[in-house]
Design a protein around this motif. Sequence first.
Motif, PDB file in Angstrom:
ATOM      1  N   VAL A  61     119.120 -43.889  51.223  1.00  0.00           N
ATOM      2  CA  VAL A  61     117.811 -44.537  51.133  1.00  0.00           C
ATOM      3  C   VAL A  61     118.056 -46.031  51.316  1.00  0.00           C
ATOM      4  CG1 VAL A  61     115.752 -44.934  49.749  1.00  0.00           C
ATOM      5  CG2 VAL A  61     116.962 -42.738  49.591  1.00  0.00           C
ATOM      6  N   LEU A  62     117.694 -46.534  52.488  1.00  0.00           N
ATOM      7  CA  LEU A  62     118.052 -47.895  52.868  1.00  0.00           C
ATOM      8  C   LEU A  62     116.800 -48.761  53.028  1.00  0.00           C
ATOM      9  CD1 LEU A  62     120.678 -46.985  55.627  1.00  0.00           C
ATOM     10  CD2 LEU A  62     121.077 -47.376  53.186  1.00  0.00           C
ATOM     11  N   PRO A  63     116.917 -50.046  52.717  1.00  0.00           N
ATOM     12  CA  PRO A  63     115.764 -50.941  52.889  1.00  0.00           C
ATOM     13  C   PRO A  63     115.581 -51.345  54.342  1.00  0.00           C
ATOM     14  CG  PRO A  63     117.637 -52.188  52.092  1.00  0.00           C
ATOM     15  CD  PRO A  63     118.078 -50.752  52.144  1.00  0.00           C
ATOM     16  N   THR A  64     114.375 -51.752  54.681  1.00  0.00           N
ATOM     17  CA  THR A  64     114.058 -52.358  55.977  1.00  0.00           C
ATOM     18  C   THR A  64     113.431 -53.727  55.702  1.00  0.00           C
ATOM     19  OG1 THR A  64     113.706 -50.236  57.075  1.00  0.00           O
ATOM     20  CG2 THR A  64     112.673 -52.165  58.083  1.00  0.00           C
ATOM     21  N   PHE A  65     113.866 -54.728  56.439  1.00  0.00           N
ATOM     22  CA  PHE A  65     113.447 -56.119  56.256  1.00  0.00           C
ATOM     23  C   PHE A  65     112.107 -56.332  56.946  1.00  0.00           C
ATOM     24  CE2 PHE A  65     113.954 -60.740  57.197  1.00  0.00           C
ATOM     25  CZ  PHE A  65     114.416 -61.201  55.964  1.00  0.00           C
ATOM     26  N   ARG A  66     111.024 -56.477  56.159  1.00  0.00           N
ATOM     27  CA  ARG A  66     109.661 -56.620  56.705  1.00  0.00           C
ATOM     28  C   ARG A  66     109.115 -58.008  56.326  1.00  0.00           C
ATOM     29  NH1 ARG A  66     105.561 -52.666  58.511  1.00  0.00           N
ATOM     30  NH2 ARG A  66     103.637 -53.826  58.699  1.00  0.00           N
ATOM     31  N   PRO A  67     109.325 -59.026  57.159  1.00  0.00           N
ATOM     32  CA  PRO A  67     109.005 -60.403  56.776  1.00  0.00           C
ATOM     33  C   PRO A  67     107.617 -60.881  57.179  1.00  0.00           C
ATOM     34  CG  PRO A  67     110.288 -60.444  58.784  1.00  0.00           C
ATOM     35  CD  PRO A  67     110.085 -58.984  58.428  1.00  0.00           C
ATOM     36  N   ASP A  68     106.630 -59.990  57.226  1.00  0.00           N
ATOM     37  CA  ASP A  68     105.285 -60.397  57.651  1.00  0.00           C
ATOM     38  C   ASP A  68     104.723 -61.531  56.797  1.00  0.00           C
ATOM     39  OD1 ASP A  68     105.589 -58.358  59.434  1.00  0.00           O
ATOM     40  OD2 ASP A  68     104.004 -57.087  58.641  1.00  0.00           O
ATOM     41  N   LYS A  69     104.914 -61.451  55.476  1.00  0.00           N
ATOM     42  CA  LYS A  69     104.388 -62.491  54.596  1.00  0.00           C
ATOM     43  C   LYS A  69     105.116 -63.818  54.789  1.00  0.00           C
ATOM     44  CE  LYS A  69     102.810 -59.242  51.059  1.00  0.00           C
ATOM     45  NZ  LYS A  69     102.983 -58.772  49.661  1.00  0.00           N
ATOM     46  N   SER A  70     106.320 -63.753  55.336  1.00  0.00           N
ATOM     47  CA  SER A  70     107.097 -64.968  55.581  1.00  0.00           C
ATOM     48  C   SER A  70     106.560 -65.761  56.764  1.00  0.00           C
ATOM     49  CB  SER A  70     108.566 -64.607  55.843  1.00  0.00           C
ATOM     50  OG  SER A  70     109.096 -63.854  54.787  1.00  0.00           O
ATOM     51  N   MET A  71     105.644 -65.161  57.501  1.00  0.00           N
ATOM     52  CA  MET A  71     105.048 -65.825  58.660  1.00  0.00           C
ATOM     53  C   MET A  71     103.584 -66.177  58.426  1.00  0.00           C
ATOM     54  SD  MET A  71     106.607 -63.200  61.496  1.00  0.00           S
ATOM     55  CE  MET A  71     105.430 -63.710  62.729  1.00  0.00           C
ATOM     56  N   ALA A  72     103.012 -65.684  57.348  1.00  0.00           N
ATOM     57  CA  ALA A  72     101.565 -65.747  57.147  1.00  0.00           C
ATOM     58  C   ALA A  72     101.139 -67.083  56.537  1.00  0.00           C
ATOM     59  CB  ALA A  72     101.110 -64.594  56.266  1.00  0.00           C
ATOM     60  N   ILE A  73     101.053 -68.110  57.379  1.00  0.00           N
ATOM     61  CA  ILE A  73     100.685 -69.445  56.887  1.00  0.00           C
ATOM     62  C   ILE A  73      99.185 -69.723  57.034  1.00  0.00           C
ATOM     63  CG2 ILE A  73     102.978 -70.377  57.352  1.00  0.00           C
ATOM     64  CD1 ILE A  73     101.699 -71.804  59.812  1.00  0.00           C
ATOM     65  N   GLU A  74      98.390 -68.725  57.408  1.00  0.00           N
ATOM     66  CA  GLU A  74      96.951 -68.935  57.597  1.00  0.00           C
ATOM     67  C   GLU A  74      96.284 -69.496  56.338  1.00  0.00           C
ATOM     68  OE1 GLU A  74      97.958 -65.180  60.021  1.00  0.00           O
ATOM     69  OE2 GLU A  74      98.640 -66.202  58.201  1.00  0.00           O
ATOM     70  N   ASN A  75      96.756 -69.037  55.197  1.00  0.00           N
ATOM     71  CA  ASN A  75      96.208 -69.497  53.931  1.00  0.00           C
ATOM     72  C   ASN A  75      97.317 -70.212  53.166  1.00  0.00           C
ATOM     73  OD1 ASN A  75      95.622 -69.323  50.966  1.00  0.00           O
ATOM     74  ND2 ASN A  75      93.729 -68.366  51.692  1.00  0.00           N
ATOM     75  N   GLU A  96      97.503 -71.638  50.232  1.00  0.00           N
ATOM     76  CA  GLU A  96      97.696 -71.263  48.828  1.00  0.00           C
ATOM     77  C   GLU A  96      98.482 -69.965  48.709  1.00  0.00           C
ATOM     78  OE1 GLU A  96      95.083 -70.324  44.766  1.00  0.00           O
ATOM     79  OE2 GLU A  96      94.067 -70.817  46.655  1.00  0.00           O
ATOM     80  N   ASN A  97      98.084 -68.963  49.476  1.00  0.00           N
ATOM     81  CA  ASN A  97      98.790 -67.683  49.432  1.00  0.00           C
ATOM     82  C   ASN A  97     100.236 -67.825  49.881  1.00  0.00           C
ATOM     83  OD1 ASN A  97      96.464 -66.450  48.548  1.00  0.00           O
ATOM     84  ND2 ASN A  97      95.920 -65.586  50.539  1.00  0.00           N
ATOM     85  N   PHE A  98     100.448 -68.628  50.925  1.00  0.00           N
ATOM     86  CA  PHE A  98     101.800 -68.805  51.437  1.00  0.00           C
ATOM     87  C   PHE A  98     102.691 -69.492  50.404  1.00  0.00           C
ATOM     88  CE2 PHE A  98     104.983 -71.114  54.091  1.00  0.00           C
ATOM     89  CZ  PHE A  98     105.596 -69.997  54.657  1.00  0.00           C
ATOM     90  N   ASN A  99     102.174 -70.498  49.745  1.00  0.00           N
ATOM     91  CA  ASN A  99     102.964 -71.187  48.726  1.00  0.00           C
ATOM     92  C   ASN A  99     103.255 -70.291  47.531  1.00  0.00           C
ATOM     93  OD1 ASN A  99     103.595 -74.158  49.309  1.00  0.00           O
ATOM     94  ND2 ASN A  99     101.467 -73.995  49.999  1.00  0.00           N
ATOM     95  N   ASN A 100     102.323 -69.427  47.193  1.00  0.00           N
ATOM     96  CA  ASN A 100     102.596 -68.447  46.137  1.00  0.00           C
ATOM     97  C   ASN A 100     103.724 -67.514  46.553  1.00  0.00           C
ATOM     98  OD1 ASN A 100     100.582 -69.459  44.480  1.00  0.00           O
ATOM     99  ND2 ASN A 100      99.024 -68.026  45.199  1.00  0.00           N
ATOM    100  N   TYR A 101     103.724 -67.151  47.835  1.00  0.00           N
ATOM    101  CA  TYR A 101     104.797 -66.293  48.336  1.00  0.00           C
ATOM    102  C   TYR A 101     106.143 -67.031  48.283  1.00  0.00           C
ATOM    103  CZ  TYR A 101     107.810 -63.619  51.370  1.00  0.00           C
ATOM    104  OH  TYR A 101     108.876 -62.917  51.848  1.00  0.00           O
ATOM    105  N   LEU A 102     106.135 -68.298  48.633  1.00  0.00           N
ATOM    106  CA  LEU A 102     107.374 -69.073  48.601  1.00  0.00           C
ATOM    107  C   LEU A 102     107.970 -69.122  47.193  1.00  0.00           C
ATOM    108  CD1 LEU A 102     106.750 -72.102  51.015  1.00  0.00           C
ATOM    109  CD2 LEU A 102     107.847 -69.900  51.480  1.00  0.00           C
ATOM    110  N   SER A 103     107.135 -69.110  46.192  1.00  0.00           N
ATOM    111  CA  SER A 103     107.633 -69.082  44.813  1.00  0.00           C
ATOM    112  C   SER A 103     108.403 -67.790  44.556  1.00  0.00           C
ATOM    113  CB  SER A 103     106.470 -69.207  43.826  1.00  0.00           C
ATOM    114  OG  SER A 103     105.839 -70.464  43.958  1.00  0.00           O
TER     115      SER A 103
END
Length: 466
Positions: A178-192, A194-201
Motif C-alpha cells: 500500500v503505497l502513497p501517491t504524491f498529489r500536489p494540487d493544493k500546492s498550486m492552488a493560489i487562487e485564494n 487565505e486558503n493557500f496560506n493556511n495550506y502552507l502552515s
Amino acid sequence: MKKFLGKNFILQTKTARQLYHDHASKMPIIDYHCHLPPEDIATNRQFKTITEAWLEGDHYKWRAMRTNGVDEKYCTGDADDYEKFVKWAETVPYTMRNPLYHWTHMELKDPFGINSLLNKKSARKIYDECNKKLAKKRFSSRGLMEHFKVEVACTTDDPADSLEHHQKIAKDKFKIKVLPTFRPDKSMAIENAENFNNYLSRLEAASDISIGNFDEYLTALQQRHDFFNSMGCKLSDHGLEMMYAEDYKDDEIKKIFEKVRGKKNATSQEVLKFKSAMLVHFGHMDHARSWTQQFHLGALRNNSSRMVELLGPDTGFDSIGDFEMARPISKFLDRLDTEDRLPKTILYNLNPVDNDLFATMIGNFNDGSVAGKIQFGSGWWFNDQKEGMEKQMNALSNMGLLSRFVGMLTDSRSFLSYPRHDYFRRILCNLIGNDVEEGLLPAETDWLGKMVEDICYNNAKKFFGF
C-alpha cells in the motif's frame, strides 16, 4: 437468451471467452491509482453495514439517487443506514444501462455470493445477508483486498500528509503493498490567498521548514517528495482542468509567491503562470526519482455552487469539461523533453471527444527509452463504462500500441470496487475476441493471451517498477 452476469458476461465469442478464462481472470491486480482511505487499511476496518461499505463517500451512487428523486438525507444526510440502503435499492432498477447497474450486481456476486437482483423487494434480505458476511474477518478492508488478489494499491495523498497510516501498514508487514501517491494540487492552488496560506502552515509543520519565500517553498516540497519516495511512492498525480503551460520567468514566480504569501490575491494571469511553473518543478522532481507523473484532465468541477457550499467538493456535482488540450499538453511535455527531464507520463482524458487527440499526443514524446513511456490512461470517471473503455482502447489501438497499455485502475474510495478490474478485463477480451472472429486479427491465441496478461498486469508491474 444469455444469463445476466453469467460466467461469460460480456464475452460474446469463443475467442473472447478463451482469452478471459485462460489468461485475464488469473492475473493479480495492480491498482496504481485509487482513493482508498489509508486509515481504513491501517486499522483493518470492519464495516458494520453494507451501507458503510457501499454508500459512504460514493458520489456515483449519490448522483443516481438524486436523479431518481431521492432526498439528500438518504444520500449524505442523517438517515439511518438501512433507510439509505433501501433508497439505493429502490434506485438500482432505474440505473439499467448505467454502469452502476453492472457494478452493483458484480459486487453483490463477488465477494458476497449473492445472485439476486437488488430492488425494493429484495433490499431487506440482501442487506441482512451482506451485513452478516461483513462481520467476518475475511470481509475486513484487508480481507477484501486479499480476496480480490490485489498485489499493489497506490492511494492518493497530499504532500502535507503525515503518511502515518502507510507507516503502520508497512510496520504490520501486510502482504499487499500500500503505497502513497504524491498529489500536489493544493500546492498550486493560489487562487485564494487565505486558503493557500493556511495550506502552507500545514506544509511547514509536515516538512519542519519555515516558508517565507519561493525557494524555501520548493525546499519544503522537495523534502516531502523525498519522504514520499522513502515510503515507496512511485507516482505523482495531478487533477487539473487542463494542462498549464504559460510562459513565465523565474523572477516573476518568486514575486507572485511573495504577493500571495503576503495575503494578497493573485490575478488570473499570475495564477496561470504560477501553476505552469509548479508543474515544471514537479516534473523535474519526478524525473529525478524515476517516478511516473499522472494527469487527470478535463473535469469541470463543483458546478452546483449551492450544493458544494452545503456538502463540499467531491460529492457528485462535477461533469465533463471542454477545455483546450492539445497546445498546452504539447508545450508542457516538450519543455521537459527538451531539457531531457520528461518523466514517464500517463494522460487521462475525461472528454471522449479528445480521445484521438490524446492517443496521438502520446506518440510525440515516446522516445524508445521505455516501452510506452507516455501512456493514454484508461477510461476515467464518466468513461469507465463499457462504451467509454472501448472508445479509449480503440483510439489507443488505432494511433498507438494497445499491447503496451498499463491497463485498469479503480479510481475508487470503496473496497468493494475491485470487480471493476474484472469488468475491464472482460471488455478487453471481448474487443480482441471479436476482431479474431471477424478475421481482423489472426487466431494466435498464445500471443494474444500474453498480450492480455500484459495489459491486465505485467505492463504495469514493469512500468512502475513494483
